[in-house]
Design a protein around this motif. Structure first.
Motif, PDB file in Angstrom:
ATOM      1  N   GLU A 129       0.813  -1.203   0.000  1.00 12.26           N
ATOM      2  CA  GLU A 129       0.000   0.000   0.000  1.00 12.26           C
ATOM      3  C   GLU A 129       0.854   1.264   0.000  1.00 12.26           C
ATOM      4  O   GLU A 129       0.340   2.362   0.107  1.00 12.26           O
ATOM      5  N   ALA A 130       2.159   1.133  -0.097  1.00 10.56           N
ATOM      6  CA  ALA A 130       3.047   2.287  -0.009  1.00 10.56           C
ATOM      7  C   ALA A 130       2.832   3.225  -1.204  1.00 10.56           C
ATOM      8  O   ALA A 130       2.683   2.778  -2.336  1.00 10.56           O
ATOM      9  N   PRO A 131       2.792   4.535  -0.936  1.00 10.96           N
ATOM     10  CA  PRO A 131       2.678   5.492  -2.036  1.00 10.96           C
ATOM     11  C   PRO A 131       3.884   5.381  -2.969  1.00 10.96           C
ATOM     12  O   PRO A 131       4.962   4.969  -2.549  1.00 10.96           O
ATOM     13  N   THR A 132       3.696   5.777  -4.215  1.00  7.98           N
ATOM     14  CA  THR A 132       4.781   5.667  -5.184  1.00  7.98           C
ATOM     15  C   THR A 132       5.662   6.910  -5.233  1.00  7.98           C
ATOM     16  O   THR A 132       6.742   6.863  -5.800  1.00  7.98           O
ATOM     17  N   LEU A 133       5.219   8.019  -4.670  1.00 10.29           N
ATOM     18  CA  LEU A 133       6.025   9.236  -4.695  1.00 10.29           C
ATOM     19  C   LEU A 133       7.181   9.121  -3.717  1.00 10.29           C
ATOM     20  O   LEU A 133       6.989   8.888  -2.531  1.00 10.29           O
ATOM     21  N   ALA A 134       8.385   9.284  -4.233  1.00  6.51           N
ATOM     22  CA  ALA A 134       9.586   9.179  -3.401  1.00  6.51           C
ATOM     23  C   ALA A 134       9.830  10.471  -2.633  1.00  6.51           C
ATOM     24  O   ALA A 134       9.383  11.546  -3.035  1.00  6.51           O
ATOM     25  N   SER A 135      10.550  10.351  -1.564  1.00  5.74           N
ATOM     26  CA  SER A 135      10.927  11.513  -0.766  1.00  5.74           C
ATOM     27  C   SER A 135      11.749  12.483  -1.617  1.00  5.74           C
ATOM     28  O   SER A 135      12.615  12.073  -2.390  1.00  5.74           O
ATOM     29  N   PRO A 136      11.498  13.783  -1.449  1.00  2.60           N
ATOM     30  CA  PRO A 136      12.262  14.778  -2.197  1.00  2.60           C
ATOM     31  C   PRO A 136      13.604  15.110  -1.542  1.00  2.60           C
ATOM     32  O   PRO A 136      14.323  15.988  -2.010  1.00  2.60           O
ATOM     33  N   CYS A 137      13.966  14.399  -0.495  1.00  4.70           N
ATOM     34  CA  CYS A 137      15.205  14.679   0.229  1.00  4.70           C
ATOM     35  C   CYS A 137      16.406  14.590  -0.710  1.00  4.70           C
ATOM     36  O   CYS A 137      16.556  13.629  -1.456  1.00  4.70           O
ATOM     37  N   ILE A 138      17.249  15.628  -0.666  1.00  2.88           N
ATOM     38  CA  ILE A 138      18.458  15.646  -1.494  1.00  2.88           C
ATOM     39  C   ILE A 138      19.714  15.628  -0.623  1.00  2.88           C
ATOM     40  O   ILE A 138      20.794  15.968  -1.082  1.00  2.88           O
ATOM     41  N   ARG A 139      19.559  15.256   0.622  1.00  9.42           N
ATOM     42  CA  ARG A 139      20.663  15.106   1.578  1.00  9.42           C
ATOM     43  C   ARG A 139      21.426  16.413   1.809  1.00  9.42           C
ATOM     44  O   ARG A 139      22.622  16.418   1.995  1.00  9.42           O
ATOM     45  N   GLN A 140      20.688  17.525   1.760  1.00  2.00           N
ATOM     46  CA  GLN A 140      21.237  18.834   2.125  1.00  2.00           C
ATOM     47  C   GLN A 140      20.372  19.373   3.254  1.00  2.00           C
ATOM     48  O   GLN A 140      19.830  20.478   3.183  1.00  2.00           O
TER      49      GLN A 140
END
Length: 73
Positions: free
Chosen positions: A11-22
């Motif tokens: 059931e996990a959403p398909t949109l990935a985290s926008p984290c860019i490690r900054q």
């Protein structure tokens, strides 16, 4: 604050985290890397597809405002 319940993998959403490690929060508790607020970052894991889309849209607007020097507040 308690974490939201974990969602089953299927059931996990398909949109990935926008984290860019900054990761660095400014005075408004907004990440200077991805543009999400601290509350949005904490809510991301338990958010559904619609909630994630709203977070992504709001973060994009904050990044754009930061880039053009037009910040509210």
């Amino acid at each position: 604050m308690a974490l939201p319940p974990r969602r089953p993998i299927d059931e996990a959403p398909t949109l990935a985290s926008p984290c860019i490690r900054q990761c660095c929060l400014d005075d408004a508790d907004e990440c200077v890397g991805c543009g999400r607020t601290l509350e949005e970052i904490k809510a991301w894991h338990g958010a559904d597809e619609g909630e994630r889309r709203a977070i992504l849209d709001a973060a994009a607007q904050r990044r754009q405002a930061r880039a053009t020097g037009r910040r509210n507040g």
